[in-house]
Structure formats: C-alpha cells, structure tokens
Design a protein around this motif. Structure first.
Motif, PDB file in Angstrom:
ATOM      1  N   GLN A 122      82.316 -17.699 -35.048  1.00 49.63           N
ATOM      2  CA  GLN A 122      83.152 -18.819 -35.465  1.00 49.63           C
ATOM      3  C   GLN A 122      82.908 -19.222 -36.916  1.00 49.63           C
ATOM      4  OE1 GLN A 122      82.167 -21.830 -32.586  1.00 49.63           O
ATOM      5  NE2 GLN A 122      83.398 -20.914 -30.957  1.00 49.63           N
ATOM      6  N   LEU A 123      81.851 -18.695 -37.529  1.00 50.33           N
ATOM      7  CA  LEU A 123      81.563 -19.026 -38.917  1.00 50.33           C
ATOM      8  C   LEU A 123      82.570 -18.364 -39.848  1.00 50.33           C
ATOM      9  CD1 LEU A 123      77.668 -18.540 -39.040  1.00 50.33           C
ATOM     10  CD2 LEU A 123      78.942 -20.652 -38.607  1.00 50.33           C
ATOM     11  N   THR A 124      82.937 -19.068 -40.900  1.00 48.27           N
ATOM     12  CA  THR A 124      83.782 -18.470 -41.924  1.00 48.27           C
ATOM     13  C   THR A 124      82.927 -17.509 -42.748  1.00 48.27           C
ATOM     14  OG1 THR A 124      83.287 -20.139 -43.597  1.00 48.27           O
ATOM     15  CG2 THR A 124      85.108 -20.614 -42.061  1.00 48.27           C
ATOM     16  N   PRO A 125      83.530 -16.581 -43.487  1.00 53.33           N
ATOM     17  CA  PRO A 125      82.740 -15.685 -44.340  1.00 53.33           C
ATOM     18  C   PRO A 125      81.856 -16.453 -45.320  1.00 53.33           C
ATOM     19  CG  PRO A 125      84.975 -14.865 -44.131  1.00 53.33           C
ATOM     20  CD  PRO A 125      84.963 -16.221 -43.501  1.00 53.33           C
ATOM     21  N   GLU A 126      82.360 -17.568 -45.827  1.00 48.49           N
ATOM     22  CA  GLU A 126      81.586 -18.372 -46.779  1.00 48.49           C
ATOM     23  C   GLU A 126      80.375 -19.004 -46.097  1.00 48.49           C
ATOM     24  OE1 GLU A 126      85.647 -17.763 -48.107  1.00 48.49           O
ATOM     25  OE2 GLU A 126      84.847 -18.669 -46.271  1.00 48.49           O
ATOM     26  N   GLU A 127      80.578 -19.493 -44.878  1.00 43.39           N
ATOM     27  CA  GLU A 127      79.469 -20.089 -44.133  1.00 43.39           C
ATOM     28  C   GLU A 127      78.443 -19.031 -43.753  1.00 43.39           C
ATOM     29  OE1 GLU A 127      82.091 -23.682 -42.051  1.00 43.39           O
ATOM     30  OE2 GLU A 127      81.668 -21.826 -40.963  1.00 43.39           O
ATOM     31  N   ALA A 128      78.921 -17.854 -43.380  1.00 37.75           N
ATOM     32  CA  ALA A 128      78.022 -16.769 -43.008  1.00 37.75           C
ATOM     33  C   ALA A 128      77.139 -16.367 -44.189  1.00 37.75           C
ATOM     34  CB  ALA A 128      78.816 -15.564 -42.505  1.00 37.75           C
ATOM     35  N   GLU A 129      77.700 -16.365 -45.388  1.00 42.61           N
ATOM     36  CA  GLU A 129      76.918 -16.006 -46.568  1.00 42.61           C
ATOM     37  C   GLU A 129      75.858 -17.063 -46.858  1.00 42.61           C
ATOM     38  OE1 GLU A 129      75.656 -13.760 -49.884  1.00 42.61           O
ATOM     39  OE2 GLU A 129      76.726 -13.332 -48.030  1.00 42.61           O
ATOM     40  N   VAL A 130      76.206 -18.335 -46.710  1.00 41.79           N
ATOM     41  CA  VAL A 130      75.221 -19.402 -46.895  1.00 41.79           C
ATOM     42  C   VAL A 130      74.109 -19.269 -45.858  1.00 41.79           C
ATOM     43  CG1 VAL A 130      74.829 -21.900 -46.679  1.00 41.79           C
ATOM     44  CG2 VAL A 130      76.787 -21.048 -47.987  1.00 41.79           C
ATOM     45  N   LEU A 131      74.462 -19.004 -44.611  1.00 46.35           N
ATOM     46  CA  LEU A 131      73.465 -18.851 -43.560  1.00 46.35           C
ATOM     47  C   LEU A 131      72.542 -17.680 -43.854  1.00 46.35           C
ATOM     48  CD1 LEU A 131      72.239 -19.556 -40.832  1.00 46.35           C
ATOM     49  CD2 LEU A 131      74.043 -18.203 -39.741  1.00 46.35           C
ATOM     50  N   ARG A 132      73.100 -16.571 -44.286  1.00 47.49           N
ATOM     51  CA  ARG A 132      72.286 -15.389 -44.592  1.00 47.49           C
ATOM     52  C   ARG A 132      71.247 -15.702 -45.650  1.00 47.49           C
ATOM     53  NH1 ARG A 132      71.693 -11.457 -48.089  1.00 47.49           N
ATOM     54  NH2 ARG A 132      73.304 -12.277 -49.468  1.00 47.49           N
ATOM     55  N   LEU A 133      71.639 -16.453 -46.666  1.00 50.69           N
ATOM     56  CA  LEU A 133      70.699 -16.815 -47.728  1.00 50.69           C
ATOM     57  C   LEU A 133      69.679 -17.842 -47.249  1.00 50.69           C
ATOM     58  CD1 LEU A 133      73.221 -16.993 -50.714  1.00 50.69           C
ATOM     59  CD2 LEU A 133      71.522 -15.209 -50.251  1.00 50.69           C
ATOM     60  N   LEU A 134      70.116 -18.754 -46.397  1.00 48.41           N
ATOM     61  CA  LEU A 134      69.199 -19.763 -45.865  1.00 48.41           C
ATOM     62  C   LEU A 134      68.038 -19.125 -45.105  1.00 48.41           C
ATOM     63  CD1 LEU A 134      71.523 -22.597 -44.467  1.00 48.41           C
ATOM     64  CD2 LEU A 134      69.747 -22.864 -46.215  1.00 48.41           C
ATOM     65  N   VAL A 135      68.360 -18.161 -44.246  1.00 52.65           N
ATOM     66  CA  VAL A 135      67.316 -17.581 -43.399  1.00 52.65           C
ATOM     67  C   VAL A 135      66.417 -16.610 -44.156  1.00 52.65           C
ATOM     68  CG1 VAL A 135      68.679 -17.876 -41.300  1.00 52.65           C
ATOM     69  CG2 VAL A 135      68.812 -15.713 -42.562  1.00 52.65           C
ATOM     70  N   THR A 136      66.773 -16.285 -45.385  1.00 55.48           N
ATOM     71  CA  THR A 136      65.880 -15.463 -46.215  1.00 55.48           C
ATOM     72  C   THR A 136      65.016 -16.331 -47.114  1.00 55.48           C
ATOM     73  OG1 THR A 136      67.615 -15.167 -47.883  1.00 55.48           O
ATOM     74  CG2 THR A 136      67.404 -13.463 -46.192  1.00 55.48           C
ATOM     75  N   GLY A 137      65.139 -17.661 -46.927  1.00 53.77           N
ATOM     76  CA  GLY A 137      64.247 -18.571 -47.646  1.00 53.77           C
ATOM     77  C   GLY A 137      64.834 -19.249 -48.855  1.00 53.77           C
ATOM     78  N   GLU A 138      66.110 -19.060 -49.128  1.00 55.98           N
ATOM     79  CA  GLU A 138      66.739 -19.672 -50.293  1.00 55.98           C
ATOM     80  C   GLU A 138      66.959 -21.171 -50.041  1.00 55.98           C
ATOM     81  OE1 GLU A 138      67.472 -18.292 -53.128  1.00 55.98           O
ATOM     82  OE2 GLU A 138      67.433 -16.125 -52.763  1.00 55.98           O
ATOM     83  N   SER A 139      66.754 -21.978 -51.068  1.00 58.75           N
ATOM     84  CA  SER A 139      67.014 -23.410 -50.974  1.00 58.75           C
ATOM     85  C   SER A 139      68.496 -23.678 -51.231  1.00 58.75           C
ATOM     86  CB  SER A 139      66.186 -24.172 -52.008  1.00 58.75           C
ATOM     87  OG  SER A 139      66.620 -23.831 -53.323  1.00 58.75           O
ATOM     88  N   ASN A 140      68.929 -24.905 -50.942  1.00 54.19           N
ATOM     89  CA  ASN A 140      70.326 -25.275 -51.198  1.00 54.19           C
ATOM     90  C   ASN A 140      70.682 -25.083 -52.667  1.00 54.19           C
ATOM     91  OD1 ASN A 140      70.463 -25.931 -48.527  1.00 54.19           O
ATOM     92  ND2 ASN A 140      70.817 -28.122 -48.825  1.00 54.19           N
ATOM     93  N   LYS A 141      69.786 -25.512 -53.557  1.00 61.10           N
ATOM     94  CA  LYS A 141      70.050 -25.386 -54.992  1.00 61.10           C
ATOM     95  C   LYS A 141      70.138 -23.930 -55.412  1.00 61.10           C
ATOM     96  CE  LYS A 141      68.000 -29.783 -56.465  1.00 61.10           C
ATOM     97  NZ  LYS A 141      66.962 -30.429 -57.318  1.00 61.10           N
ATOM     98  N   SER A 142      69.222 -23.113 -54.867  1.00 57.16           N
ATOM     99  CA  SER A 142      69.226 -21.686 -55.206  1.00 57.16           C
ATOM    100  C   SER A 142      70.505 -21.016 -54.711  1.00 57.16           C
ATOM    101  CB  SER A 142      68.003 -21.006 -54.588  1.00 57.16           C
ATOM    102  OG  SER A 142      68.034 -19.612 -54.810  1.00 57.16           O
ATOM    103  N   ILE A 143      70.946 -21.385 -53.515  1.00 56.08           N
ATOM    104  CA  ILE A 143      72.180 -20.818 -52.964  1.00 56.08           C
ATOM    105  C   ILE A 143      73.379 -21.219 -53.827  1.00 56.08           C
ATOM    106  CG2 ILE A 143      73.762 -20.888 -50.993  1.00 56.08           C
ATOM    107  CD1 ILE A 143      71.283 -21.239 -49.208  1.00 56.08           C
ATOM    108  N   ALA A 144      73.389 -22.478 -54.259  1.00 51.27           N
ATOM    109  CA  ALA A 144      74.490 -22.950 -55.108  1.00 51.27           C
ATOM    110  C   ALA A 144      74.559 -22.134 -56.395  1.00 51.27           C
ATOM    111  CB  ALA A 144      74.304 -24.429 -55.426  1.00 51.27           C
ATOM    112  N   ARG A 145      73.399 -21.859 -57.003  1.00 49.99           N
ATOM    113  CA  ARG A 145      73.379 -21.063 -58.244  1.00 49.99           C
ATOM    114  C   ARG A 145      73.828 -19.638 -57.984  1.00 49.99           C
ATOM    115  NH1 ARG A 145      68.430 -23.876 -59.032  1.00 49.99           N
ATOM    116  NH2 ARG A 145      67.283 -22.044 -58.292  1.00 49.99           N
ATOM    117  N   ARG A 146      73.324 -19.027 -56.912  1.00 49.46           N
ATOM    118  CA  ARG A 146      73.652 -17.627 -56.629  1.00 49.46           C
ATOM    119  C   ARG A 146      75.123 -17.437 -56.310  1.00 49.46           C
ATOM    120  NH1 ARG A 146      69.377 -14.103 -53.305  1.00 49.46           N
ATOM    121  NH2 ARG A 146      71.158 -12.747 -53.631  1.00 49.46           N
ATOM    122  N   LEU A 147      75.697 -18.381 -55.582  1.00 49.37           N
ATOM    123  CA  LEU A 147      77.105 -18.244 -55.199  1.00 49.37           C
ATOM    124  C   LEU A 147      78.057 -18.912 -56.190  1.00 49.37           C
ATOM    125  CD1 LEU A 147      76.848 -18.873 -51.327  1.00 49.37           C
ATOM    126  CD2 LEU A 147      76.771 -16.710 -52.577  1.00 49.37           C
TER     127      LEU A 147
END
Length: 207
Positions: free
Chosen positions: A143-168
C-alpha cells in the motif's frame, strides 16, 4: 494442545500398517487421509490445515525420502514423520537433512506416534499463523507509494529525517509527512517496529 480441524495424512504401501495408523488417529477425532503410495498423495488435493504426513520410508515406487525431496521442490511445507522397519543411520540422517520432523521405528508405539503427530500439528499451526501474518504485512507494504517506500528503505538503513531530505532533495516536512503515512499504513509507530516489518518482508533493504 487440542487439534479439532487438523489432518493426518498416512502414506504406506502396507495396508495393515496404513489402516492401523489411520485407526489410531481416528480415535483422537482428527481427520485422516490414507494413501497406498506417495504418488497417489501427490496427485490429490492438499489436506486441510494444520496437517502432517506420516510416511513409510521404504515403499514401492516413490520412497518416503523421494516424497520429502518432491515436497521441498514444490515448496510445500508440511511436517513429515518418517516410519521405517529398516532403520539405518544414513537413511535417517538423509531424512532429517531433507526436513523430516522425526523418524520412528516401525511398528510405532502408540504414545510415541501420537506425541510426534501432536508436535507436528502444533508446528504446522504455528507456521500457518506466521504465514498469515507475513501475508498481511506484505499486503500493507504494497500500500506504500514509491516515494514512501524509498523513505522507508532509507530509514531502516539508519538514515535520519534530515539526511533523507538531503538525499532525496525534498523538504524535511515532506519526509516527516511520508514517515507518518508509513507508520499508519504499516501499523508501526516506532523505528524498531518498522525494521522488524522490513526484515520480514524486504530483508534486502537492511543489508
């Protein structure tokens, strides 16, 4: 544990042995299916679950070990109890390596056979619950959108919210919004819960 809807499949080309085991099972109120050969069983519809198989090792045609190999190839996960009147170490070892739950001498003592059947049905019941839970989690992941799935993938590899924002290259609030949506869809409010779900359904994401 009492099993009211379990099925015990008995496979033995020795009619007397087959009927004896089936009669023992019938006394417990469980459903039984009896086959004179592994080939006959493999051509039939899979039994009602939870279930287990009691199969002779040496039979005309396909042996009990051949049956185990075929079930593995078909990815049919049903606990198998082997029985044999000609026990030898190499055969028993091979059977266990192929996934047999246990191997019993034939003729089996009633208490020993029933203990093995009860343990096998309990194992299959637990597996069925786990499979249902995994299918539900997989459905939620879908049910996750592709965008949500990408955020989740980065979250579980240890990325912070700020780091995810910069990367994406998106805003921090967008990341937070997607993370909130992920938590709702997956029914997980903490990062450890999210990691457990991903490990169960998408283990490659955590590697």
């Amino acid at each position: 544990m009492k099993f009211e809807n379990g099925t015990v499949v008995v496979i033995d080309d020795d009619r007397d042995a087959r009927e004896s085991i089936a009669a023992l099972v019938a006394q417990t109120g469980l459903s039984t299916e009896a086959y004179a050969s592994a080939e006959d069983f493999l051509c039939a519809k899979l039994p009602q679950r939870p279930a287990c198989i009691v199969a002779d090792v040496r039979m005309l045609g396909m042996s009990g070990l051949d049956l185990l190999e075929t079930l593995n190839q078909r990815q049919v996960r049903v606990p198998v109890i082997l029985v044999t009147a000609h026990a030898d170490t190499p055969t028993i070892v091979k059977g266990m390596k192929l996934g047999a739950m246990t191997a019993l001498d034939k003729p089996c003592r009633e208490s020993e056979l029933w203990d093995a059947i009860a343990a096998a049905l309990q194992e299959d019941s637990i597996r069925l619950v786990a499979d249902r839970q995994l299918r539900e989690l997989d459905k939620r992941m879908g049910q996750l959108t592709p965008e949500e799935a990408e955020v989740l993938r980065l979250l579980v590899t240890g990325e912070s919210n700020k780091s995810i924002a910069r990367r994406l290259e998106i805003g921090l609030r967008t990341v937070e919004s997607r993370r909130h949506s992920i938590a709702i869809k997956l029914g997980a409010n903490t990062l450890p819960d999210l990691v457990r779900i991903v490990v169960a359904t998408r283990p490659a994401w955590t590697q």
